[in-house]
Design an enzyme around this catalytic site. Structure first.
Site, PDB file in Angstrom:
ATOM      1  N   CYS A 229       0.813  -1.215   0.000  1.00 55.14           N
ATOM      2  CA  CYS A 229       0.000   0.000   0.000  1.00 55.14           C
ATOM      3  C   CYS A 229       0.850   1.270   0.000  1.00 55.14           C
ATOM      4  O   CYS A 229       0.487   2.266  -0.622  1.00 55.14           O
ATOM      5  CB  CYS A 229      -0.959   0.002   1.185  1.00 55.14           C
ATOM      6  SG  CYS A 229      -0.162   0.071   2.785  1.00 55.14           S
ATOM      7  N   HIS A 271      -1.494   0.979   7.251  1.00 54.80           N
ATOM      8  CA  HIS A 271      -1.990   1.174   5.891  1.00 54.80           C
ATOM      9  C   HIS A 271      -1.690   2.599   5.439  1.00 54.80           C
ATOM     10  O   HIS A 271      -1.410   3.483   6.263  1.00 54.80           O
ATOM     11  CB  HIS A 271      -3.497   0.902   5.838  1.00 54.80           C
ATOM     12  CG  HIS A 271      -4.044   0.784   4.446  1.00 54.80           C
ATOM     13  ND1 HIS A 271      -3.451   0.017   3.472  1.00 54.80           N
ATOM     14  CD2 HIS A 271      -5.142   1.342   3.849  1.00 54.80           C
ATOM     15  CE1 HIS A 271      -4.155   0.102   2.362  1.00 54.80           C
ATOM     16  NE2 HIS A 271      -5.180   0.901   2.563  1.00 54.80           N
ATOM     17  N   ASP A 286      -8.173   5.474  -2.215  1.00 54.48           N
ATOM     18  CA  ASP A 286      -7.267   4.381  -1.857  1.00 54.48           C
ATOM     19  C   ASP A 286      -7.066   3.511  -3.091  1.00 54.48           C
ATOM     20  O   ASP A 286      -7.897   2.670  -3.426  1.00 54.48           O
ATOM     21  CB  ASP A 286      -7.861   3.554  -0.710  1.00 54.48           C
ATOM     22  CG  ASP A 286      -6.897   2.487  -0.197  1.00 54.48           C
ATOM     23  OD1 ASP A 286      -5.927   2.164  -0.905  1.00 54.48           O
ATOM     24  OD2 ASP A 286      -7.128   1.972   0.917  1.00 54.48           O
TER      25      ASP A 286
END
Length: 669
Positions: A229, A271, A286
């Protein structure tokens, strides 16, 4: 204090009288000092969290969302206090009184003479850590759009098709030039970059398990074509920067891979995602979770584009993304970490399918004294649902409505249970998506609601049964209570449909013949009626199946069912008479309805069988019935000396042959 010690008692009293009027100013000064100390302490705490976030980014923490992971790299994740975060669409919160009604509540926030409607999550009462008092938190989502920015996806089709297939990978600079070539606004630039990243960067499952193999910097992620991520966020941020779009990386906690309901988040962030500026306002996205999903053990990644995570409304984004810096929630007031942890984790498909709200909103639910727990979902359009309790489709009664569903769960064992909810568009066949999970605690079991193994959801008539050809039901509710063990169900139906049905129970064993012989079907034009006589008290499921007559070899499909309850232990009905193949649905039987007749009795018959020449009843002797002005065939036949009686029809006057249509058994003396 030295001065006070040298004064006499009289002098001290006079001094107190003179100084008493100055007491409020003294207290105000102390309060200001305390406030300044608190502010300094909060600022020190914020700076400490910023430094911790930078250390986390350097260490490369990660989280896979519905199985995704991440790594944080740049200090821009934690912008300075000079950045002004604008709240959209609600700029200031006002307290709401607690409302427990399902669905629609009105929230009025007056700012610049504007009234906002909030029809969503109206039961958001949460206790604070240090107080027993309750405070109300209302999401500022008006349910008009899942996005925080007005977006017409239809206008992006050409841009999406182009930008997602750009192949330039020599450098990030060259890539950005190609990707945004057809973009004419800041929104289109962000969209083009988003589409390229989500369709071309693969999640690095090896890097997730082995941090030493991860690609973190934007150039590295581009060359490798994969990243966790942090790599997604880093590449997205750099591409936006080169395109002239203000963009930052945001670090925090996410309810992704490995998350379980009730889990507490501590330590470093797990994250990373991004925030961009469009028309002078911040918006969230995202690209990791927008790109696809990993399997259960995060060993394989599959590209599966998810539109939900592009410019997601902050009130929805915070459902599974909690930034370390609260300002990046883009909400006022922001959620606390405890609120985030205690909130039900609704997957992106919950909103993608048009679902609006769900009750209860807490992931921990308790079955009541009657051994029942209820879940209700509101949707913007008809949606199909299913559930599992401990991974099995059992112990639940689900009813559909055009605007959602109601699920009643009756666990047959006490203790903790896992309740999962799935949903599907009504035209998507059997493909269901997992939308949320509850942890259900049950202390008392309702044995009377022990559902048979052949039971299937949904229960009762609905928009789904209408789509299968059943309209205007005589019984609209899913559960029918009968005192004498008799009931009937009627529908307006399409002429091309043929029906069969079955009655099942878990209270005792029934043969296949009994399951059908306690139901009698009759039809009059477009109206079909099912008469039921229960063999004895208990909880039953009545299943209706249909097929099209015009399709040769077509099989019967399930179309509708009901739950039937009878608690009178004195009820005892025999089966209906046996209907032969020559008995048509349009025939009507008025009496006798019981299939087992008493011996040595005269029994009256009344039937409506149109378009035949004669109707007779055959026992020891043959008795012809007569037709009255209303078209009913009536008459009396004796059961003396008979083991059974048969109803026969003669189709034409000059025809000597008869066809058996019904058979009755006669009791032995």
């Amino acid at each position: 204090m030295a001065l006070h010690s040298r004064l006499s008692v009289t002098q001290r009293v006079l001094l107190a009288v003179i100084c008493f009027p100055l007491l409020p100013f003294y207290l105000c000064y102390l309060c200001c000092c305390a406030t300044e100390e608190d502010a300094n302490e909060q600022e020190e705490h914020r700076l400490e969290r910023m430094e911790q976030g930078k250390r986390n980014a350097a260490e490369g923490s990660c989280n896979v969302g519905f199985a995704e992971a991440g790594k944080h790299q740049q200090a821009e994740v934690f912008p300075g206090s000079t950045i002004q975060v604008e709240i959209h669409p609600i700029k200031r919160s006002q307290r709401l009184s607690k409302k427990l009604s399902f669905g629609k509540a009105r929230r009025e926030t007056r700012e610049n003479n504007t009234i906002y409607d909030n029809k969503g999550f109206v039961d958001d009462t949460i206790k604070t850590h240090n107080s027993k008092e309750k405070t109300n938190y209302a999401y500022p989502w008006d349910r008009s759009n899942l996005k925080s920015f007005p977006v017409d996806l239809g206008k992006f089709r050409q841009l999406d098709a182009y930008s997602s297939k750009v192949k330039a990978k020599s450098s990030v600079e060259v890539l950005v030039q190609e990707v945004v070539k057809q973009a004419h606004s800041e929104l289109e630039k962000v969209r083009a970059i988003w589409m390229w990243v989500t369709h071309n960067i693969e999640y690095d499952v090896e890097g997730f398990h082995n941090p030493g193999l991860r690609c973190g910097a934007a150039e590295e992620v581009l060359r490798a074509g994969k990243g966790v991520c942090g790599g997604y966020a880093s590449l997205f941020q750099k591409m936006c920067s080169l395109a002239g779009i203000k963009c930052v990386e945001v670090s925090g906690y996410a309810k992704g891979y490995g998350y379980q309901q009730g889990m507490h988040f501590t330590g470093k962030s797990d994250h990373a995602w991004n925030a961009v500026v469009l028309e002078e306002k911040w918006h969230l996205l995202d690209s990791t979770w927008g790109a696809g999903k990993c399997n259960d053990d995060c060993s394989k990644f599959t590209f599966q584009y998810d539109e939900f995570y592009f410019l997601t409304h902050p009130a929805l984004f915070v459902g599974n993304h909690f930034p370390l810096e609260r300002q990046w929630q883009l909400l006022e007031p922001p959620l606390s970490l405890r609120q985030f942890e205690n909130a039900l984790d609704k997957k992106s498909c919950f909103y993608n399918l048009g679902l609006l709200s769900i009750l209860p909103e807490s992931p921990q639910i308790q079955a009541g004294r009657e051994g029942k727990a209820t879940v209700m979902i509101e949707s913007s359009s008809p949606v199909q649902f299913m559930h599992t309790l401990n991974e099995k489709q059992e112990d639940g009664i689900l009813t559909l409505r055009p605007d959602g569903m109601k699920l009643e769960i009756y666990p047959q064992q006490s203790g903790k249970h896992s309740l999962k909810i799935y949903a599907s568009n009504h035209d998507a066949g059997e493909k269901y998506s997992f939308v949320c999970e509850y942890q259900l605690q049950c202390k008392s079991v309702n044995k009377e609601m022990r559902l048979p193994a052949g039971f299937s959801n949904p229960v009762g008539p609905s928009w789904l049964t209408e789509s299968k050809g059943l309209h205007r039901p005589s019984q609209c509710g899913p559960l029918i209570h009968t005192q004498d063990g008799r009931c009937f169900f009627g529908f307006s139906v399409e002429k091309d449909l043929s029906f069969t049905s079955k009655l099942i129970t878990a209270a005792f064993c029934m043969t296949d013949d009994e399951q059908r012989r306690h139901i009698f079907v009759s039809r009059n034009g477009d109206w079909v009626e099912f008469k039921l006589q229960l063999p004895r008290a208990g909880l039953y499921v009545f299943n209706i199946y249909a097929k099209k007559k015009s399709v040769p070899g077509n099989s019967y499909d399930f179309v509708c069912n009901y739950l039937i309850s009878c608690t009178d232990s004195s009820v005892q009905w025999p089966v209906f008479p046996l209907a032969y193949a020559s008995w048509m649905e349009e025939y009507e039987l008025v009496e006798p309805l019981v299939g087992v007749l008493p011996a040595n009795r005269d029994v009256r018959f009344k039937l409506k069988i149109p378009k035949v020449a004669a109707v007779s009843v055959s026992g020891t002797d043959t008795h012809k019935l007569t037709q009255d002005v209303d078209g009913y065939w009536t008459g009396t036949c004796s059961t003396r000396g008979c083991k059974d009686l048969n109803v026969m029809i003669q189709e034409k006057h000059n025809d000597r042959s008869y066809s058996f249509v019904l058979n009755y058994q006669v009791k032995n003396d």
